[in-house]
Write a protein that holds these residues in place. Sequence first.
Motif, PDB file in Angstrom:
ATOM      1  N   GLY A  46      37.062  45.603  37.441  1.00  0.00           N
ATOM      2  CA  GLY A  46      36.124  45.252  38.500  1.00  0.00           C
ATOM      3  C   GLY A  46      35.956  43.749  38.659  1.00  0.00           C
ATOM      4  O   GLY A  46      35.895  43.239  39.784  1.00  0.00           O
ATOM      5  N   ALA A  47      35.882  43.037  37.556  1.00  0.00           N
ATOM      6  CA  ALA A  47      35.736  41.577  37.621  1.00  0.00           C
ATOM      7  C   ALA A  47      36.978  40.937  38.247  1.00  0.00           C
ATOM      8  O   ALA A  47      36.871  40.072  39.126  1.00  0.00           O
ATOM      9  CB  ALA A  47      35.486  41.004  36.229  1.00  0.00           C
ATOM     10  N   LEU A  48      38.155  41.387  37.828  1.00  0.00           N
ATOM     11  CA  LEU A  48      39.395  40.858  38.416  1.00  0.00           C
ATOM     12  C   LEU A  48      39.514  41.254  39.886  1.00  0.00           C
ATOM     13  O   LEU A  48      39.978  40.461  40.712  1.00  0.00           O
ATOM     14  CB  LEU A  48      40.610  41.347  37.635  1.00  0.00           C
ATOM     15  N   ALA A  49      39.099  42.478  40.213  1.00  0.00           N
ATOM     16  CA  ALA A  49      39.138  42.929  41.605  1.00  0.00           C
ATOM     17  C   ALA A  49      38.219  42.077  42.480  1.00  0.00           C
ATOM     18  O   ALA A  49      38.568  41.745  43.614  1.00  0.00           O
ATOM     19  CB  ALA A  49      38.749  44.396  41.688  1.00  0.00           C
ATOM     20  N   ALA A  50      37.060  41.732  41.971  1.00  0.00           N
ATOM     21  CA  ALA A  50      36.122  40.902  42.739  1.00  0.00           C
ATOM     22  C   ALA A  50      36.730  39.520  42.999  1.00  0.00           C
ATOM     23  O   ALA A  50      36.640  38.995  44.115  1.00  0.00           O
ATOM     24  CB  ALA A  50      34.800  40.774  41.986  1.00  0.00           C
ATOM     25  N   ILE A  51      37.367  38.964  41.982  1.00  0.00           N
ATOM     26  CA  ILE A  51      38.032  37.666  42.161  1.00  0.00           C
ATOM     27  C   ILE A  51      39.158  37.797  43.184  1.00  0.00           C
ATOM     28  O   ILE A  51      39.317  36.959  44.075  1.00  0.00           O
ATOM     29  CB  ILE A  51      38.555  37.137  40.805  1.00  0.00           C
ATOM     30  N   GLY A  52      39.953  38.881  43.064  1.00  0.00           N
ATOM     31  CA  GLY A  52      41.041  39.114  44.010  1.00  0.00           C
ATOM     32  C   GLY A  52      40.541  39.279  45.432  1.00  0.00           C
ATOM     33  O   GLY A  52      41.157  38.784  46.381  1.00  0.00           O
ATOM     34  N   LEU A  53      39.423  39.954  45.587  1.00  0.00           N
ATOM     35  CA  LEU A  53      38.863  40.140  46.923  1.00  0.00           C
ATOM     36  C   LEU A  53      38.394  38.803  47.505  1.00  0.00           C
ATOM     37  O   LEU A  53      38.614  38.524  48.686  1.00  0.00           O
ATOM     38  CB  LEU A  53      37.713  41.143  46.874  1.00  0.00           C
ATOM     39  N   LEU A  54      37.782  37.977  46.676  1.00  0.00           N
ATOM     40  CA  LEU A  54      37.371  36.649  47.128  1.00  0.00           C
ATOM     41  C   LEU A  54      38.576  35.801  47.536  1.00  0.00           C
ATOM     42  O   LEU A  54      38.494  34.988  48.457  1.00  0.00           O
ATOM     43  CB  LEU A  54      36.574  35.929  46.041  1.00  0.00           C
ATOM     44  N   LEU A  55      39.699  36.011  46.839  1.00  0.00           N
ATOM     45  CA  LEU A  55      40.929  35.284  47.163  1.00  0.00           C
ATOM     46  C   LEU A  55      41.717  35.955  48.280  1.00  0.00           C
ATOM     47  O   LEU A  55      42.791  35.495  48.650  1.00  0.00           O
ATOM     48  CB  LEU A  55      41.808  35.164  45.907  1.00  0.00           C
ATOM     49  N   LYS A  57      43.275  38.952  48.308  1.00  0.00           N
ATOM     50  CA  LYS A  57      44.532  39.520  47.827  1.00  0.00           C
ATOM     51  C   LYS A  57      44.483  41.040  47.907  1.00  0.00           C
ATOM     52  O   LYS A  57      43.501  41.667  47.506  1.00  0.00           O
ATOM     53  CB  LYS A  57      44.798  39.090  46.376  1.00  0.00           C
ATOM     54  N   SER A  58      45.564  41.633  48.382  1.00  0.00           N
ATOM     55  CA  SER A  58      45.596  43.086  48.565  1.00  0.00           C
ATOM     56  C   SER A  58      45.635  43.844  47.240  1.00  0.00           C
ATOM     57  O   SER A  58      45.215  45.001  47.180  1.00  0.00           O
ATOM     58  CB  SER A  58      46.784  43.486  49.436  1.00  0.00           C
ATOM     59  N   TRP A  59      46.097  43.206  46.172  1.00  0.00           N
ATOM     60  CA  TRP A  59      46.118  43.881  44.876  1.00  0.00           C
ATOM     61  C   TRP A  59      44.721  44.199  44.362  1.00  0.00           C
ATOM     62  O   TRP A  59      44.546  45.043  43.486  1.00  0.00           O
ATOM     63  CB  TRP A  59      46.914  43.102  43.826  1.00  0.00           C
ATOM     64  N   SER A  60      43.732  43.562  44.932  1.00  0.00           N
ATOM     65  CA  SER A  60      42.360  43.843  44.496  1.00  0.00           C
ATOM     66  C   SER A  60      41.957  45.284  44.804  1.00  0.00           C
ATOM     67  O   SER A  60      41.153  45.865  44.069  1.00  0.00           O
ATOM     68  CB  SER A  60      41.378  42.860  45.130  1.00  0.00           C
ATOM     69  N   VAL A  61      42.534  45.893  45.842  1.00  0.00           N
ATOM     70  CA  VAL A  61      42.205  47.268  46.195  1.00  0.00           C
ATOM     71  C   VAL A  61      42.580  48.197  45.044  1.00  0.00           C
ATOM     72  O   VAL A  61      41.800  49.074  44.650  1.00  0.00           O
ATOM     73  CB  VAL A  61      42.912  47.696  47.501  1.00  0.00           C
ATOM     74  N   LYS A  62      43.765  48.000  44.480  1.00  0.00           N
ATOM     75  CA  LYS A  62      44.210  48.848  43.362  1.00  0.00           C
ATOM     76  C   LYS A  62      43.312  48.673  42.140  1.00  0.00           C
ATOM     77  O   LYS A  62      43.013  49.645  41.440  1.00  0.00           O
ATOM     78  CB  LYS A  62      45.658  48.531  43.006  1.00  0.00           C
ATOM     79  N   LEU A  63      42.880  47.457  41.899  1.00  0.00           N
ATOM     80  CA  LEU A  63      41.988  47.227  40.760  1.00  0.00           C
ATOM     81  C   LEU A  63      40.619  47.858  40.991  1.00  0.00           C
ATOM     82  O   LEU A  63      40.010  48.375  40.050  1.00  0.00           O
ATOM     83  CB  LEU A  63      41.848  45.733  40.473  1.00  0.00           C
ATOM     84  N   TRP A  64      40.125  47.832  42.238  1.00  0.00           N
ATOM     85  CA  TRP A  64      38.852  48.498  42.526  1.00  0.00           C
ATOM     86  C   TRP A  64      38.968  49.994  42.285  1.00  0.00           C
ATOM     87  O   TRP A  64      38.038  50.603  41.739  1.00  0.00           O
ATOM     88  CB  TRP A  64      38.393  48.245  43.961  1.00  0.00           C
ATOM     89  N   VAL A  65      40.095  50.587  42.681  1.00  0.00           N
ATOM     90  CA  VAL A  65      40.292  52.024  42.459  1.00  0.00           C
ATOM     91  C   VAL A  65      40.353  52.316  40.960  1.00  0.00           C
ATOM     92  O   VAL A  65      39.741  53.281  40.480  1.00  0.00           O
ATOM     93  CB  VAL A  65      41.555  52.526  43.190  1.00  0.00           C
ATOM     94  N   LEU A  66      41.075  51.488  40.207  1.00  0.00           N
ATOM     95  CA  LEU A  66      41.147  51.655  38.752  1.00  0.00           C
ATOM     96  C   LEU A  66      39.750  51.555  38.134  1.00  0.00           C
ATOM     97  O   LEU A  66      39.369  52.369  37.286  1.00  0.00           O
ATOM     98  CB  LEU A  66      42.077  50.601  38.136  1.00  0.00           C
ATOM     99  N   SER A  67      38.982  50.583  38.579  1.00  0.00           N
ATOM    100  CA  SER A  67      37.618  50.417  38.079  1.00  0.00           C
ATOM    101  C   SER A  67      36.771  51.641  38.414  1.00  0.00           C
ATOM    102  O   SER A  67      36.007  52.123  37.565  1.00  0.00           O
ATOM    103  CB  SER A  67      36.993  49.153  38.678  1.00  0.00           C
TER     104      SER A  67
END
Length: 114
Positions: A46-55, A57-67
């Motif tokens: 979730g923390a990495l996904a939040a950073i990715g979303l701020l940047l 980056k589309s990879w943040s979607v996968k991290l949000w799902v994993l979280s």
Amino acid sequence: MGVNAYLQQAYNTESYRAMYTAEQLEIESNLPAFVTAAFAIAVFAGALAAIGLLLRKSWSVKLWVLSLIAVIVQMGYLLINGFASSTGMTIMIIAFAFIFVWFARKSEANGWLS
């Protein structure tokens, strides 16, 4: 907040122990390893996904799902077994995880992420 909570629990800090009763600490120390692993995955993804979303980056979607999956595993176990100290807070965490996934997917669909 989640990363801080996980690190306090993992390192069994004095401030962490002060927040809970001896009974609650005993329950936490006897939780299955997969619940603790799910906690770690949920907060760090979730923390990495939040950073990715701020940047943006589309990879943040996968991290949000994993979280989200990890949140469901962890909180589901706590709810089913009656270990949740606050049912309302537990349900709220699950709801926020769904909202984050929804927003990330909407952001990707709108072309805001690259």
